[in-house]
Design an enzyme around this catalytic site. Structure first.
Site, mmCIF file in Angstrom:
data_model
loop_
_atom_site.group_PDB
_atom_site.id
_atom_site.type_symbol
_atom_site.label_atom_id
_atom_site.label_comp_id
_atom_site.label_asym_id
_atom_site.label_seq_id
_atom_site.Cartn_x
_atom_site.Cartn_y
_atom_site.Cartn_z
ATOM 1 N N LYS A 279 34.386 18.170 -35.035
ATOM 2 C CA LYS A 279 34.319 18.954 -36.263
ATOM 3 C C LYS A 279 35.580 18.588 -37.051
ATOM 4 O O LYS A 279 36.486 18.413 -36.498
ATOM 5 C CB LYS A 279 34.088 20.387 -36.486
ATOM 6 C CG LYS A 279 32.602 20.720 -35.859
ATOM 7 C CD LYS A 279 32.466 22.453 -35.819
ATOM 8 C CE LYS A 279 31.105 22.610 -35.327
ATOM 9 N NZ LYS A 279 29.927 22.350 -36.500
ATOM 10 N N ARG A 353 20.771 23.853 -30.529
ATOM 11 C CA ARG A 353 19.373 23.618 -30.189
ATOM 12 C C ARG A 353 19.173 23.402 -28.527
ATOM 13 O O ARG A 353 18.299 23.633 -27.935
ATOM 14 C CB ARG A 353 18.847 22.730 -30.951
ATOM 15 C CG ARG A 353 19.353 21.462 -30.725
ATOM 16 C CD ARG A 353 19.110 20.290 -31.871
ATOM 17 N NE ARG A 353 20.048 20.909 -33.137
ATOM 18 C CZ ARG A 353 19.780 20.313 -34.398
ATOM 19 N NH1 ARG A 353 18.963 19.324 -34.709
ATOM 20 N NH2 ARG A 353 20.562 20.614 -35.522
#
EC number: 3.4.11.1
Length: 497
Positions: A279, A353
């Site tokens: 990130k 996920r």
């Protein structure tokens, strides 16, 4: 802070501060008229001077009002004749709480029963929001401050209600107190620094909860067990970190043994660097909040335990830390999930996920009535819905409808997004059964589509709380405690409480 409900005349109460509503245009409701009469027109005289316009949340503090046992009277504007909306009602309550916190009295009495709130017929809904707002305003997180906040003088607030609505108001305060406890626990966990709050720390929190509550069974699955179960996606997320992953199982048996449980699944990424798909550095500190799904499940469980709801509830917390290292998962890696489906990991920053999909498969063994997963899953949800509303998807219209209704009742709203088959095609992979990302479009929906492939054995819903789990920047920065009110309301409804 203690909240109680009583049915007594406002003019007769002995308190440090009596709070009385006044409408716009110097309009007095029944309570204000009684106080004005007892004080021989003192309230009317002040209003005639124009010191209070009566707009919602405006306040005026009066000292030594004659004819009353209260040391002070706090007048609060309640607006025009029409009922207040939820937002205005909460703002009014927060305004009152702000003034009371700055006073020296240890108690206060709120005589706000005259105020009507749109869609909150009766006493329950109105008093529930009032109590939650008052209790939430008392929250402080200063664990790591060398100078702690000054102890609050205010210890007790009494809410006045008429006799006909007393039982409803008491039930509302009971539920609100449990929800506030759960929200505070959720916020505490979310606000902890990531060098403290890692997967093993959350496991210890679960064990502590189990010791404190006899009806709660706790099991912690370590990285070895996660691997043995074939949870290849879950394991892949944590393999780059020195902090090993944990799957935490909390089993509450409040209902009949024969009743199928509800299952809450929480994403617990205690810090998310993005892994090899790193990130940007700006704002990365807020990735400690990537475990707020798990924290909200913890908080909801705390509320359920406090209320001793007659339901069976299983909480599954999928906890890992997503870090880059020589042993971390690479973009392009293919893993086999517990369900047998293979996943091509195109982006290691789509890790939530991955821990959730294996946990959703694990949930099948409990033969659940319904499964709800809660996750700070996608930045796309913030783009779509902002910070006011959680995203909601599911494979069962009745379950989705129940959650939408619970969100409205709890003033913790969600909004349904579609799971049309066309979106599933974005997850096609030439090398595996499914890719873990679906391209730049409809990112929240394709994340939901990914999870749906692992939730076909039961009724399932997914809450994306990326925009609602915490507040970014400014003096209010920190975990919000959402969606504990929504989830608790859903379980209250199922329990018939």
């Amino acid at each position: 802070m203690e909240l109680v409900v009583k049915s007594v005349a406002a003019v007769s109460v002995k308190t440090a501060t009596l709070v009385v509503p006044v409408g716009e245009g110097r309009k007095l409701g029944a309570t204000a008229k009684a106080v004005d009469l007892a004080s021989e027109g003192a309230i009317s005289a002040v209003l005639k001077r124009g010191d209070l316009a009566g707009k919602p949340g405006q306040t005026l503090l009066l000292h030594s009002v004659p004819g009353l046992k209260a040391e002070r009277v706090l007048l609060v504007g309640s607006g025009k004749d029409e009922a207040l909306g939820d937002r205005a009602w909460r703002k009014l309550a927060a305004s009152v709480a702000g003034v009371l916190k700055g006073l020296g009295g240890s108690d206060a009495v709120l005589a706000l029963d005259d105020i009507a709130v749109t869609g909150r017929d009766g006493h329950y809904g109105k008093y529930r929001l009032l109590a939650e707002t008052l209790l939430d305003s008392d929250y402080v997180f200063d664990r790591y401050k060398s100078q702690k906040a000054e102890p609050r003088a205010l210890k007790k607030i009494t809410l006045l209600a008429d006799k006909a609505g007393l039982a409803e108001a008491e039930r509302a305060v009971k539920h609100a107190s449990a929800i506030a406890t759960g929200m505070a626990f959720t916020r505490d966990l979310g606000n902890l620094p990531p060098n403290v709050c890692h997967p093993s720390f959350l496991a210890e929190q679960a064990k502590g909860l189990g010791k404190a509550h006899k009806g709660l069974k706790v099991e912690v699955l370590d990285e070895k067990k996660i691997k043995e179960l074939g949870m290849g996606a879950f394991y892949a997320v944590g393999q780059g970190s020195d902090q090993p992953p944990r799957l935490i199982v909390l089993n509450y048996q409040g209902g009949k043994k024969s009743e199928k449980p509800f299952v809450l699944v929480g994403k617990g990424i205690t810090f998310d660097t993005g892994g090899i798909s790193l990130k940007p550095g700006a704002g990365m500190d807020e990735m400690k909040y990537d475990m707020c799904g798990a924290a909200s499940v913890f908080g909801t469980l705390r509320a359920v335990l406090e209320l001793q709801l007659p339901i069976n509830l299983v909480c599954l917390l999928a906890c890992a830390e997503n870090m880059p290292s020589g042993g971390a998962t690479r973009p392009g890696d293919i893993v086999t999930t517990m369900s047998g489906q293979t996943v091509e990991i195109l982006n290691t920053d789509a890790e939530g996920r991955l821990v959730l999909c294996d946990t959703l498969t694990y949930a099948e063994r409990f033969k659940p009535q319904a499964v709800i997963d809660i996750a700070t899953l996608t930045g796309a949800c913030i783009v779509a819905l902002g910070s006011h509303t959680s995203g909601l998807m599911g494979n069962n219209d009745e379950l989705v409808g129940q959650l939408l209704d619970a969100g409205k009742r709890a003033d913790d709203r969600a909004w349904q997004l579609p799971l049309f088959d066309e979106y599933q095609e974005q997850l096609d992979s030439p090398f595996a059964d499914i890719a873990n990302i679906g391209g730049p479009k409809a990112g929240t929906i394709t994340a939901g589509c990914f999870l749906s492939r692992f939730a076909k054995a039961y009724n399932w819903a997914h809450l994306d709380i990326a925009g609602t789990a915490w507040i970014s920047g400014g003096k209010d920065k920190g975990a919000s405690g959402r969606p504990v009110p929504l989830l608790t309301q859903y379980l209250l409804d199922r329990a018939g409480a």
